[in-house]
Scaffold this active site. Sequence first.
Site, PDB file in Angstrom:
ATOM      1  N   ARG A  11      -8.687  -9.885  -6.151  1.00  0.00           N
ATOM      2  CA  ARG A  11      -8.850 -10.882  -7.223  1.00  0.00           C
ATOM      3  C   ARG A  11      -7.629 -11.792  -7.319  1.00  0.00           C
ATOM      4  N   SER A  12      -6.448 -11.231  -7.072  1.00  0.00           N
ATOM      5  CA  SER A  12      -5.236 -12.046  -7.084  1.00  0.00           C
ATOM      6  C   SER A  12      -5.348 -13.188  -6.079  1.00  0.00           C
ATOM      7  N   HIS A  24      14.252 -16.672 -13.577  1.00  0.00           N
ATOM      8  CA  HIS A  24      13.380 -17.206 -14.632  1.00  0.00           C
ATOM      9  C   HIS A  24      11.947 -16.757 -14.420  1.00  0.00           C
ATOM     10  N   ALA A  35      -6.290 -19.060 -15.040  1.00  0.00           N
ATOM     11  CA  ALA A  35      -6.133 -17.806 -14.296  1.00  0.00           C
ATOM     12  C   ALA A  35      -6.144 -16.603 -15.246  1.00  0.00           C
ATOM     13  N   GLU A  48       1.232 -13.401 -14.769  1.00  0.00           N
ATOM     14  CA  GLU A  48       0.507 -14.356 -15.622  1.00  0.00           C
ATOM     15  C   GLU A  48       0.924 -14.191 -17.086  1.00  0.00           C
TER      16      GLU A  48
HETATM   17  P1  TGC Z   1       6.743 -24.086 -25.113  1.00  0.00           P
HETATM   18  O1  TGC Z   1       7.873 -24.853 -25.750  1.00  0.00           O
HETATM   19  O2  TGC Z   1       5.870 -23.212 -25.934  1.00  0.00           O
HETATM   20  O3  TGC Z   1       5.801 -25.131 -24.323  1.00  0.00           O
HETATM   21  C1  TGC Z   1       6.337 -26.056 -23.393  1.00  0.00           C
HETATM   22  C2  TGC Z   1       5.327 -27.159 -23.206  1.00  0.00           C
HETATM   23  O4  TGC Z   1       4.111 -26.628 -22.662  1.00  0.00           O
HETATM   24  C3  TGC Z   1       3.019 -26.866 -23.581  1.00  0.00           C
HETATM   25  N1  TGC Z   1       2.165 -25.677 -23.503  1.00  0.00           N
HETATM   26  C4  TGC Z   1       0.986 -25.674 -22.887  1.00  0.00           C
HETATM   27  N2  TGC Z   1       0.300 -26.647 -22.295  1.00  0.00           N
HETATM   28  C5  TGC Z   1      -0.881 -26.317 -21.725  1.00  0.00           C
HETATM   29  N3  TGC Z   1      -1.359 -25.070 -21.734  1.00  0.00           N
HETATM   30  C6  TGC Z   1      -0.685 -24.050 -22.327  1.00  0.00           C
HETATM   31  N4  TGC Z   1      -1.153 -22.814 -22.275  1.00  0.00           N
HETATM   32  C7  TGC Z   1       0.546 -24.326 -22.939  1.00  0.00           C
HETATM   33  N5  TGC Z   1       1.474 -23.587 -23.587  1.00  0.00           N
HETATM   34  C8  TGC Z   1       2.466 -24.434 -23.929  1.00  0.00           C
HETATM   35  C9  TGC Z   1       3.664 -27.077 -24.912  1.00  0.00           C
HETATM   36  O5  TGC Z   1       2.846 -27.829 -25.750  1.00  0.00           O
HETATM   37  C10 TGC Z   1       4.910 -27.833 -24.503  1.00  0.00           C
HETATM   38  O6  TGC Z   1       4.536 -29.154 -24.169  1.00  0.00           O
HETATM   39  P2  TGC Z   1       5.557 -30.394 -24.296  1.00  0.00           P
HETATM   40  O7  TGC Z   1       4.760 -31.558 -23.818  1.00  0.00           O
HETATM   41  O8  TGC Z   1       5.935 -30.432 -25.754  1.00  0.00           O
HETATM   42  O9  TGC Z   1       6.738 -30.085 -23.414  1.00  0.00           O
HETATM   43  O10 TGC Z   1       7.351 -23.299 -23.889  1.00  0.00           O
HETATM   44  P3  TGC Z   1       8.437 -22.148 -23.872  1.00  0.00           P
HETATM   45  O11 TGC Z   1       9.479 -22.558 -22.881  1.00  0.00           O
HETATM   46  O12 TGC Z   1       8.861 -21.792 -25.252  1.00  0.00           O
HETATM   47  O13 TGC Z   1       7.632 -20.932 -23.212  1.00  0.00           O
HETATM   48  C11 TGC Z   1       6.494 -20.433 -23.814  1.00  0.00           C
HETATM   49  C12 TGC Z   1       5.966 -19.206 -23.048  1.00  0.00           C
HETATM   50  C13 TGC Z   1       6.973 -18.071 -23.072  1.00  0.00           C
HETATM   51  C14 TGC Z   1       4.704 -18.777 -23.742  1.00  0.00           C
HETATM   52  C15 TGC Z   1       5.594 -19.583 -21.616  1.00  0.00           C
HETATM   53  O14 TGC Z   1       6.614 -20.127 -20.930  1.00  0.00           O
HETATM   54  C16 TGC Z   1       4.940 -18.462 -20.854  1.00  0.00           C
HETATM   55  O15 TGC Z   1       3.722 -18.379 -20.862  1.00  0.00           O
HETATM   56  N6  TGC Z   1       5.704 -17.565 -20.126  1.00  0.00           N
HETATM   57  C17 TGC Z   1       5.118 -16.594 -19.224  1.00  0.00           C
HETATM   58  C18 TGC Z   1       5.310 -17.068 -17.792  1.00  0.00           C
HETATM   59  C19 TGC Z   1       4.113 -16.787 -16.935  1.00  0.00           C
HETATM   60  O16 TGC Z   1       3.011 -16.526 -17.385  1.00  0.00           O
HETATM   61  N7  TGC Z   1       4.308 -16.867 -15.643  1.00  0.00           N
HETATM   62  C20 TGC Z   1       3.250 -16.689 -14.732  1.00  0.00           C
HETATM   63  C21 TGC Z   1       3.680 -17.073 -13.336  1.00  0.00           C
HETATM   64  S1  TGC Z   1       2.304 -17.298 -12.234  1.00  0.00           S
HETATM   65  C22 TGC Z   1       1.747 -15.749 -11.953  1.00  0.00           C
HETATM   66  O17 TGC Z   1       2.182 -14.787 -12.479  1.00  0.00           O
HETATM   67  C23 TGC Z   1       0.666 -15.652 -10.980  1.00  0.00           C
HETATM   68  S2  TGC Z   1       0.167 -14.060 -10.609  1.00  0.00           S
HETATM   69  C24 TGC Z   1      -1.296 -14.440  -9.937  1.00  0.00           C
HETATM   70  C25 TGC Z   1      -2.055 -13.334  -9.365  1.00  0.00           C
HETATM   71  O18 TGC Z   1      -1.612 -12.739  -8.364  1.00  0.00           O
HETATM   72  O19 TGC Z   1      -3.187 -13.111  -9.859  1.00  0.00           O
HETATM   73  P1  FAD Z   2      11.212 -10.864 -17.145  1.00  0.00           P
HETATM   74  O1  FAD Z   2      10.837 -12.208 -17.657  1.00  0.00           O
HETATM   75  O2  FAD Z   2      12.621 -10.638 -16.712  1.00  0.00           O
HETATM   76  O3  FAD Z   2      10.833  -9.793 -18.251  1.00  0.00           O
HETATM   77  C1  FAD Z   2      11.334  -8.454 -18.256  1.00  0.00           C
HETATM   78  C2  FAD Z   2      10.921  -7.797 -19.576  1.00  0.00           C
HETATM   79  O4  FAD Z   2      11.489  -8.519 -20.684  1.00  0.00           O
HETATM   80  C3  FAD Z   2       9.407  -7.812 -19.796  1.00  0.00           C
HETATM   81  O5  FAD Z   2       8.997  -6.619 -20.422  1.00  0.00           O
HETATM   82  C4  FAD Z   2       9.205  -8.973 -20.764  1.00  0.00           C
HETATM   83  O6  FAD Z   2       8.033  -8.835 -21.578  1.00  0.00           O
HETATM   84  C5  FAD Z   2      10.473  -8.876 -21.601  1.00  0.00           C
HETATM   85  N1  FAD Z   2      10.813 -10.166 -22.237  1.00  0.00           N
HETATM   86  C6  FAD Z   2      11.159 -11.329 -21.630  1.00  0.00           C
HETATM   87  N2  FAD Z   2      11.362 -12.285 -22.552  1.00  0.00           N
HETATM   88  C7  FAD Z   2      11.116 -11.725 -23.757  1.00  0.00           C
HETATM   89  C8  FAD Z   2      11.127 -12.202 -25.100  1.00  0.00           C
HETATM   90  N3  FAD Z   2      11.394 -13.485 -25.395  1.00  0.00           N
HETATM   91  N4  FAD Z   2      10.835 -11.326 -26.097  1.00  0.00           N
HETATM   92  C9  FAD Z   2      10.511 -10.036 -25.800  1.00  0.00           C
HETATM   93  N5  FAD Z   2      10.467  -9.527 -24.567  1.00  0.00           N
HETATM   94  C10 FAD Z   2      10.760 -10.367 -23.559  1.00  0.00           C
HETATM   95  N6  FAD Z   2       4.713 -15.701 -10.245  1.00  0.00           N
HETATM   96  C11 FAD Z   2       4.335 -16.906  -9.730  1.00  0.00           C
HETATM   97  O7  FAD Z   2       4.879 -17.938 -10.075  1.00  0.00           O
HETATM   98  N7  FAD Z   2       3.352 -16.978  -8.784  1.00  0.00           N
HETATM   99  C12 FAD Z   2       2.697 -15.882  -8.332  1.00  0.00           C
HETATM  100  O8  FAD Z   2       1.799 -15.992  -7.491  1.00  0.00           O
HETATM  101  C13 FAD Z   2       3.088 -14.600  -8.845  1.00  0.00           C
HETATM  102  N8  FAD Z   2       2.521 -13.461  -8.347  1.00  0.00           N
HETATM  103  C14 FAD Z   2       3.021 -12.237  -8.736  1.00  0.00           C
HETATM  104  C15 FAD Z   2       2.566 -11.075  -8.099  1.00  0.00           C
HETATM  105  C16 FAD Z   2       3.086  -9.845  -8.460  1.00  0.00           C
HETATM  106  C17 FAD Z   2       2.642  -8.621  -7.737  1.00  0.00           C
HETATM  107  C18 FAD Z   2       4.036  -9.754  -9.513  1.00  0.00           C
HETATM  108  C19 FAD Z   2       4.583  -8.428  -9.943  1.00  0.00           C
HETATM  109  C20 FAD Z   2       4.492 -10.895 -10.137  1.00  0.00           C
HETATM  110  C21 FAD Z   2       3.999 -12.155  -9.751  1.00  0.00           C
HETATM  111  N9  FAD Z   2       4.495 -13.338 -10.314  1.00  0.00           N
HETATM  112  C22 FAD Z   2       4.116 -14.562  -9.831  1.00  0.00           C
HETATM  113  C23 FAD Z   2       5.598 -13.282 -11.272  1.00  0.00           C
HETATM  114  C24 FAD Z   2       5.186 -12.891 -12.686  1.00  0.00           C
HETATM  115  O9  FAD Z   2       4.537 -13.930 -13.325  1.00  0.00           O
HETATM  116  C25 FAD Z   2       6.462 -12.454 -13.419  1.00  0.00           C
HETATM  117  O10 FAD Z   2       6.831 -11.201 -12.875  1.00  0.00           O
HETATM  118  C26 FAD Z   2       6.253 -12.357 -14.918  1.00  0.00           C
HETATM  119  O11 FAD Z   2       5.998 -13.623 -15.484  1.00  0.00           O
HETATM  120  C27 FAD Z   2       7.454 -11.695 -15.611  1.00  0.00           C
HETATM  121  O12 FAD Z   2       8.654 -12.244 -15.181  1.00  0.00           O
HETATM  122  P2  FAD Z   2       9.852 -11.283 -14.681  1.00  0.00           P
HETATM  123  O13 FAD Z   2       9.294 -10.343 -13.682  1.00  0.00           O
HETATM  124  O14 FAD Z   2      10.970 -12.144 -14.279  1.00  0.00           O
HETATM  125  O15 FAD Z   2      10.230 -10.427 -15.958  1.00  0.00           O
END
Ligand code: TGC
Ligand code: FAD
Length: 406
Positions: free
Chosen positions: A111-112, A157, A264, A385
Site C-alpha cells: 500500500r505504501s 526535520h 495519502a 504521514e
Molecule cells: P502550519 O503553520 O499549521 O501550516 C503551514 C501552512 O500549511 C497550511 N496547511 C495546509 N494546507 C493544506 N492542507 C493541509 N492539511 C494543511 N495543513 C496546514 C497552513 O494553512 C499554512 O499555510 P500558509 O499559506 O499560511 O503558509 O504548519 P506547521 O509548521 O505548524 O506544521 C503543522 C504540522 C505539524 C501539522 C505539519 O507540519 C505536519 O503535518 N507534520 C507531520 C509531517 C508529516 O506528516 N510528514 C509526512 C512525510 S511524507 C510520508 O511520511 C510518506 S510515507 C508514505 C508511505 O510510505 O505510505
Molecule cells: P520526529 O519528528 O523526530 O518525532 C519523534 C517523536 O517526537 C515522535 O513520537 C513525535 O510524535 C514526537 N514529536 C515531535 N514533535 C512533537 C510535538 N510538537 N509535540 C509532541 N510530540 C512531538 N517521509 C517522506 O517525506 N516521504 C516518504 O516517502 C516517507 N516514507 C517513510 C517510510 C517509512 C518506513 C518511515 C518510517 C518513514 C517515512 N517517512 C517519509 C518519514 C515520516 O513521515 C517521518 O518519520 C515522520 O513524519 C516522523 O518524523 P521523524 O521520524 O523525524 O520523527
Amino acid sequence: MNHTLTDTEIKRSTKQDMFESPDFYGIDDLLTEEHILIRNSVRDFVKKEVSPIIEDCAERNIFPDYLVPEFGKLGLFGPTIPTEYNPNGGLDYIAYGLMMQEIERGDSGMRSTVSVQGSLVMFPIYQFGSEEQKKKFLPKLASGEYLGCFGLTEPNHGSNPGGMETRLEDKGDYYLLNGAKMWITNSPKADVAVVWAKNDEGRIQGVIVERSMEGFTTPTIHNKWSLRASVTGELVFNDVKIPKENVLPNVSGLRGPLNCLDSARYGISWGAIGVAMDCYDTARRYALERKQFGRPIGGFQLIQKKLAEMLTEITKAQLVSWRLGVLKNEGKATTAQISLAKRNNIEIAMNIAREARQTLGGMGITQEYSIMRHMMNLESVVTYEGTHDIHLLILGHDITGIQAFR
Ligand code: TGC
Ligand code: FAD
C-alpha cells in the site's frame, strides 16, 4: 523502472489465502456496483499475487518490483485523476479507499508503494503541475512504467517539515538543488522524485527530480524490522541542476506537501481497516479450528470477548472511513477529520493485531500467519504521514483553536 527481480526468484507459498471480510453493518449496501467490482478485483489480485509471495519478501527484505506494472494494470495508481491523464482514472474517493483497504490487507508495504505513487507523486503533479508536466509524467506513472517517490522528511526535520534545509537556488537558466531527504518510500527504485525545497525567499517549492540528473543519488536504508517488503531510502542532492520546467508552478508554501498528505492519510485510514480485517479473520478461523480442553478455543468467553471487540472496532472504523470518503467526494473533508480517521484506524488495527496474535498462541509469532508481519508494519504506518501524536495535536488545534506544536 529498472526491474531487478522476476516473480520466479521469490518463493511462492502454496497456502491458499481464504480471507473473507467482515461486513457487520452492511456497509456493502452503501457502495455502488462499481465499488464492489473494484474492491473484489483488487482482493482477487492480492490473493493470487501478493499473499503467496509476501512472507518470503518480508523475510528476505525484498521489494517485489515486478508487481509495479501489475499495480498499474489494475488501476491502483492515481485512480481519482481524470482519464485525460490516467486511462484507469476518473474514480471517486470511496473506490480509492477500497483499493487501499485491499492492497494493505495484503501488506502495508504494498500500500505504501501505491499511495506514494498516487497521492504523493501523481496528485501534486496533477494538482500543481504545468500541462507539459502532466502529459510527460502522469501516464507513465499511472501505468507503472515509472515509479515515483516523495521527498519531504529530512534528517533534522520530520514532524516539523517547515524547518527543512534543502535549498533551491535560482541560477538564471536553471535551479540548483542541494540537501538531503530521509526515510523516503520507493526512493532507491524511483525514476522520479517530487521534492520539496526552500527557494531564495525561503518559500517551499515543489520540484520534479529525474533519476538521470547528475548529482542525484538514492542510498537504501537497511536493517528495518518494519515494511520489509517495501524499499526505503534517502534522496541526496549535490548541486543537482533542475531545469526551470521541472518546478511545480502552481503552489508554494507548506500547504503544497500538506495538501498531498491529506489524500495519502485518507487512503491509510482505509488501509488500516484492511490490516485489522485480515487479523480478525485469521483469529476467527483459528479460534474455530484450534481445540484446547476438549473444545474449540472460540467457545471460551475470553476468546469471544477478543473477537467481539475486534469486530466492533472494525465496524466503527469502516463507518468513519466511508463517511470521510463521502465528504472527500463532496470536497468537504477537513485535515482534522482526516487526522481523526488515520489516527483511530491505525490504533484499532494495532490493538486488533495484538489481540489476534495472542488468540493464535505460539503459532501467532510464525510466518504461517500474517499477523506478526502486520504488527511490525503498523509501527511504520503509525509513524509516517504524521505520527500518532501529531494527529492528536492537529485535532487538539481544531478543537481549541490553540496550536500546541511549538
Ligand atoms: P502550519 O503553520 O499549521 O501550516 C503551514 C501552512 O500549511 C497550511 N496547511 C495546509 N494546507 C493544506 N492542507 C493541509 N492539511 C494543511 N495543513 C496546514 C497552513 O494553512 C499554512 O499555510 P500558509 O499559506 O499560511 O503558509 O504548519 P506547521 O509548521 O505548524 O506544521 C503543522 C504540522 C505539524 C501539522 C505539519 O507540519 C505536519 O503535518 N507534520 C507531520 C509531517 C508529516 O506528516 N510528514 C509526512 C512525510 S511524507 C510520508 O511520511 C510518506 S510515507 C508514505 C508511505 O510510505 O505510505
Ligand atoms: P520526529 O519528528 O523526530 O518525532 C519523534 C517523536 O517526537 C515522535 O513520537 C513525535 O510524535 C514526537 N514529536 C515531535 N514533535 C512533537 C510535538 N510538537 N509535540 C509532541 N510530540 C512531538 N517521509 C517522506 O517525506 N516521504 C516518504 O516517502 C516517507 N516514507 C517513510 C517510510 C517509512 C518506513 C518511515 C518510517 C518513514 C517515512 N517517512 C517519509 C518519514 C515520516 O513521515 C517521518 O518519520 C515522520 O513524519 C516522523 O518524523 P521523524 O521520524 O523525524 O520523527
